[in-house]
Every structure is written in C-alpha cells, then in structure tokens.
Write a protein that holds these residues in place. Structure first.
Motif: not given
Length: 728
Positions: A373-379, A449-453, A476-482
C-alpha cells in the motif's frame, strides 16, 4: 535482511585515496584557474562539445577518463567529447571540465566556475562518482546530443559552492539501493559493500567455543558472547584480517560488534572487573571495541545502544569507534514538534555526543506490515532529519523494505538519497522531477495523489511501523483519492511503454493488493469481498478473479513479499482461494447483543472485528484478528437466539508474535461461575488456528452471559481472536 554481510564482489570505484598519492599539476591548474571569474547557471553548460582535463594525479586522471568515457557513450558524435591531451587547440565553443580528487579538501566537494569552464573537486572517489553523474545529467538537460533519460535527475545547480553532505553515512535501505551501480550514482552507502559485520551477527562468524561464551553466575551461556574473552578478540581479529585486511590505502570498512539479541549480560570475573552490571554489558563491550579499534585504525567499529548495551563508557571513545542509536520509539510520519519522545531522545543523543564523534541512527521509513500500500514518508523524513542534523548526527541507516519490493520504492530511494546529502532540498520538487523523468505519462496522476497523501499524513497522525489495513484506512490511505488514482492509472496503462510500463505494472499490482484489502475490510457490506450462499460465507467470484490476476502479476514481476514477517504473498493469496472451503456458517450474533468489557470498555474495534462475519487469515495476525496483550471479557445477550447450544471462538497460534490459546475460559451468569474450561499451550505446527467450543450446559439463555478469557502468563503470551460464533 541478510544474516551475514560479506564484502561485495562488485566494487564501483569507491576506494579512498592516500594523501601521499595526491599531487597538483601546477601548470594545468594555474592555466585553468586563470579562466575563473564567471558564475554560470547550468543552462550555460550548453555547448558544441566538452573538453575534459585532470589535475595530473592518478585519481584525477582516472576520473577525468571516466567522465570522458561515459559522456562519449552517451553521444552518437564522439568528436564532441575530448580529452585535453588529445587536442592542444580545442575547437571554438567547447566547454572546459576540469577534474581533481583532493583528500585534503576541507569540504566533501567544491565547484568553481570560469569562462566556459567548470572545476570539480571532490574529497574522495565515492563523492566524485556521484558528482560526475550529477554533471552528466545537467549536461544532458542542456544538450540534446547527450542521452540522460536513464539517470536520476540532478539536484545541484553547479554554481560556485563548497559544501559537506549533511550526513557522512547515507543509506536508504530500499530495494533500488541494493544495486551497487545505482548506489554509486546516488552517492549512497550499502550494507553489502560498506559493512564487514552487521547487526547481531558476530557469533555467526566465530567458532562456538566455550572460551568465548559468556558466563552468568559462573555458568557458561553459549547463547551469549563474552566481550572480555581473549579468544573472542583473537577470532574477531582473524576474521577481519582474512576477509578485509588492515583497511590501509583507503580500504577501510565498517564493523558492527554487538552482543546477541537477548537479555543476558555477561558477568564473569573479567567482565565484572570491566564494569558490567546485572542486565548491563556496556562496559565490557566498549572495552572490547577499544582493543579491536586500536588493532585496525583504518577500519570503523560500531555497536548498538540496544538490549544489554545501555550505558555510555566513562571516557571518550576512539576516533574510529561509533554508536548506532535507534529511533524506534520516536513518532513516525509527523514532525517532532511537541513530541515528548523526542525530548527524551535528544537528551540521550547529547549524552552520547560527549563520548563519540560518530553517532549514526538506525531510522525507519516503512509500515513493515504492509509493503504494497502506497505509504507517505517523505515530508516527515525531511522534518525529522533536520532535527537529527541539528543534534549532530553523522549518519543514517534508513531501514525500509530492504531487498524486497515496496510500492514506489524507486521514488523514495531517490528522494531519501537526495535529502541525506542536503536535507533542505524541496521534497515536492524532487518528487515531481523523478516522476517526470521515469513516469512521464502518469506523472501528473501520481503527483496529485502522492503530494496530497504526504501533506495530509504529515499534518495528521502519521503512520504506524506495524499497522494493519484497518489502521491504514484511518491514517494515510485516502480511500476516495486512492480509488480514483487507481482507475486513472489502470486506464492509462495500455498507452504506456518501456520502463515506465514496467514500473507502473508493479505499482498497479501493489494498488491491486490495497484494493483487495479494502474489499476484505468491507466484508459482507456493499463493495465487500464476501457474500452469503446457502447460509455459508464465501468469497465473491469477481474477487477470486482479482486474486488470480494478482497471483500471475506478482509472479511475473518477482514480487514475493507483502510485509516483513511471514509476508509470503503466495500464502496470502492461498488464504483467499481457500476461504470458501472453510465451511463458515453465517454468524447470527450481532454487535448489538455483545457488550465489550476488556480490554477497553465498549471497545468498538473489538466489536467490529469479532462480529463482522469474516474470519481472520491464519498467516497474518493483522488480517481479521482482534489482538490483545490483556485478558479478554465480554457479555452476551442472546435475546431471540434461544436455540443456541454453545459458542465457538478461534484463537491464532503464532509463536513469533507470542499468540497462543488461553489458559482458561470462564462462563459467569448472575454473578456465579457456571463453567470453567482449562487449556494447555499448543505448538504452531500443530495448528495455526485453534477453534475452541464453549458448551452452554446449565446456562439460562434468557439472561446475559459473561465470558472471561485468561491469557497464558508464560513468556508474556498474547491473545488473538476473530469471530464470536454460535452453535445451533
């Protein structure tokens, strides 16, 4: 992670040079520096061709030749790339590139501009290799005749600058960085190339002899090493000499020397004399490091502040000895602002800073229970690393999915590597640059998607290092955007070719896994993966088609794991395919009939997990199981279910995660104990799932029933249950 890290067979020109080998070609340098004075932007790298010179040293000539060779390979017209020794009078309009490696440089690298000229200086070979590829990419951007489409985008601008990297040791432990050639281009470190010993693996490299075993109260303990043992010192010395030599001439390596990962602190006479205490083996470990580091001054030695290594030494450690601190107790995915855990960590770092000039971090950037599952971590990575830099941290080992694929690990590797060099680089710009280069057709969809997430996660709760999909949905999934992004990418795929298609196919497989997980979470609801047929719970036919498509896709693309522990993706898919054969009857018990008491009064998570009509998967405690470190208690009101003969509950048995059956189950009614069932612990190989039936003999079903489940106290066992089901 590999149990023993041996020296890599592939060495990509990362050999440090001796100071004695360095010498200037005075005439050439003077001639070149005379041209300095202008300050071009990288757009001024646009030229008819390039003339490459060096400082006359062995290393300077080597790297100038390397740049010459690789620029020529990237150009169809070989005449536009020249070496100074080949052309006394270079053609008009050519740009001059001068290369030098200087181990006495006070910076990691230095860039000086002149009139149609650029002087690149690096302190060592690793840095020069990275700098050359930054330059090649910038030249490719400015000149159509240089191919650079396969290179990660450069992020330095080649204006006048002299700087050090923010961290001297830089390793983003994602799958792309395990490729030695690519790590060289990124300027990053690698476990396989840079560590002769890693983790708690010293015991695997020495002979198991009683002379090197720890003693506890005079009794030999073969499961732990004695760091006061002369035999252990000699064996360690022999291993280093035989495999890595003395580290001279810039061949130094890193070695992690740590006790075994258990609670045994060795207390023989020598260890006690060194300063060991009950539960704390620090003194003997640091004494050992002092001895071995003196024998190999060109190597670097580390231990972890973990387990039985707790206390700093009394004196300052030698210059080639460092410590690795873990960030496991710090919040993930958010900034440290107002975080009490960071204040504790800061004090710890300040204490160790007084003892060592080499403080490295074992940091984390992964939900280890879900690689796909795409996971945010960069910011959050950037924000936290700024704080680490301010504390004086010198190196970061970023623990991620390692040798296994994780969704968009190529993007994360690139951004993490860049931030380790310069933590102030703009994350969004790095992200967009990489997507534009390697995902040209899908870049806009992915970036949105990624920046919003990233932003929503960073401003929210972050992520858990071991989070199940139910928690992922909340964070962090953001189901609708995903869902929208998945549809758009799936629609776009037929139009995509080449490398982008390969990358996008793997990403869509990961997103397909997430889509399947979403369907599992919805269960028997609309959009869920399950249905009732002939009063039995079955997997829908269209879901089984998705499962088969994923199986074929994962196999074709070499994706084998979906999480760190017990994460074989084939076992996960087998559970889906075999589910309908488990013979699960429709559960007539509802959440309105159950009052949850322990743990957590009226625990909504427990009620949902145990009464949603769906069974848990045997190989994964995060898949449909309610887990508890405490005893479990709930009250049931059977109402119109008067024909009920009993209840059965499934318990997960997983030794690695300490799940087992309870010791007792008690049935109470009207304040009285009606029945008490006793159980003994079972082995996982006997059955990964144990179904226990609770008969209702002597029970008045018109009155509420209290069920108490007591976990085993041995080895701090835990409980995991899925459905509370009734017998008719």
């Amino acid at each position: 992670m590999k149990p023993i890290i041996m020296k890599s067979l592939i060495e990509i020109c990362i050999i440090s040079i001796s100071k004695s080998m360095f010498r200037f070609n005075i005439i050439l340098i003077s001639l070149f520096l005379g041209m300095l004075g202008c300050q071009p932007s990288y757009s001024q790298l646009r030229a008819k061709g390039f003339l490459i010179s060096d400082d006359g040293t062995t290393e300077g000539e080597r790297w100038a030749s390397y740049l010459f060779t690789h620029l020529q390979k990237r150009s169809e017209n070989k005449k536009v790339i020249l070496r100074m020794r080949q052309e006394e009078n270079p053609p008009q309009g050519y740009f001059h590139l001068h290369i030098q490696v200087n181990p006495e440089l006070p910076f990691d690298y230095e860039i000086k501009n002149g009139k149609a000229a650029l002087n690149l200086s690096a302190k060592d070979n690793r840095t020069m290799l990275w700098l050359i590829y930054q330059l090649i990419d910038r030249i490719g951007e400015a000149n159509d005749y240089i191919q650079n489409e396969d290179l990660p985008p450069a992020y330095i601008d080649f204006k006048d600058q002299a700087r050090n990297f923010d961290f001297s040791y830089r390793e983003p432990h994602y799958q792309p960085n395990t490729d030695s050639d690519y790590a060289g281009i990124l300027g990053t470190n690698q476990l396989d190339a840079d560590w002769g010993i890693w983790g708690h693996n010293l015991s695997k490299l020495v002979e198991k002899r009683e002379a090197s075993h720890a003693k506890l109260d005079g009794k030999p303990m073969p499961e732990q090493l004695c760091f006061s043992s002369p035999d252990l010192l000699e064996q360690t010395k022999a291993y280093i000499v035989d495999n890595y030599g003395d580290g001279g001439l810039g061949h130094g390596n890193h070695f992690m020397l740590a006790p075994e990962d258990n609670a045994i602190a060795f207390t023989c006479e020598a260890c006690t004399a060194a300063g060991n205490k009950v539960g704390d083996a620090s003194a003997a470990v640091f004494a050992f490091l002092g001895k071995i580091s003196a024998l190999f001054p060109n190597h670097q030695f580390f231990t972890t502040v973990y387990g039985t290594v707790k206390s700093p030494p009394k004196g300052k450690l030698p210059s080639n000895v460092g410590v690795l601190l873990s960030t496991i107790d710090l919040p993930k995915g958010v900034s440290f602002k107002d975080a009490k855990e960071f204040n504790v960590f800061k004090k710890k770092v300040n204490t160790w800073t007084l003892k060592s000039s080499k403080l490295y971090l074992w940091d984390y950037s992964m939900n280890f229970d879900d690689y796909l599952t795409v996971q945010p971590s960069l910011l959050s990575m950037q924000a936290q690393w700024k704080d680490f830099k301010a504390l004086g941290i010198k190196g970061i080992f970023l623990n991620a999915s390692g040798y296994d694929y994780s969704s968009l690990d190529d993007v994360k590797t690139y951004v993490a590597a860049a931030l380790m060099n310069d933590v102030d680089l703009p994350v969004e710009q790095l992200l967009r640059a990489y997507l534009h280069r390697f995902y040209p057709k899908s870049a806009s969809i992915l970036a949105l998607y990624l920046i919003d997430q990233e932003k929503q996660s960073f401003q929210g709760k972050g992520y858990g290092m071991y989070a199940g999909f139910a928690d992922i949905q909340k964070t962090y999934l953001l189901a609708d955007r995903f869902a929208n992004s998945y549809k758009e990418l799936e629609k776009l795929l037929p139009q995509v070719t080449g490398l982008e298609r390969k990358k996008l196919q793997k990403l869509l497989l990961g997103m397909g896994f997430s889509k399947l997980q979403l369907a599992y979470q919805k269960g028997l609801e609309s959009g869920g993966a399950f249905e009732i047929k002939n009063d039995q719970v079955r997997v829908k036919a269209d879901i089984l088609k998705i499962v088969e498509d994923l199986r074929a896709g994962f196999s074709a693309n070499g994706i084998k794991m979906y999480k760190e522990a017990d994460g074989d993706i084939s076992n996960y898919l087998v559970a889906w395919k075999s589910y309908s054969g488990w013979g699960q009857q429709r559960n007539r018990l509802t959440a309105s009939q159950v009052k949850w008491i322990q743990p957590g009064d009226n625990n909504k998570e427990a009620l949902h997990t145990c009464l949603n009509g769906i069974l848990g998967f045997p190989q994964d405690y995060q898949q449909g199981w309610f887990t508890s470190n405490e005893d479990i208690a709930f009250e049931v009101n059977f109402n119109d279910l008067q024909g009920t003969k009993g209840m059965f509950i499934r318990f997960l048995v997983n030794e690695k995660h300490r799940f087992n059956v309870p010791t007792t189950i008690e049935i109470h009614q009207s304040g009285k104990l009606i029945n008490k069932l006793k159980f003994g612990l079972i082995k996982e190989e006997e059955s990964p799932v144990k179904e226990i039936v609770i008969p209702f003999q002597g029970v008045d079903l018109s009155k509420p029933l209290l069920v108490r489940i007591q976990k085993a106290s041995e080895e701090n066992k835990r409980l995991a249950i899925d459905e509370l089901q009734i017998l008719h």
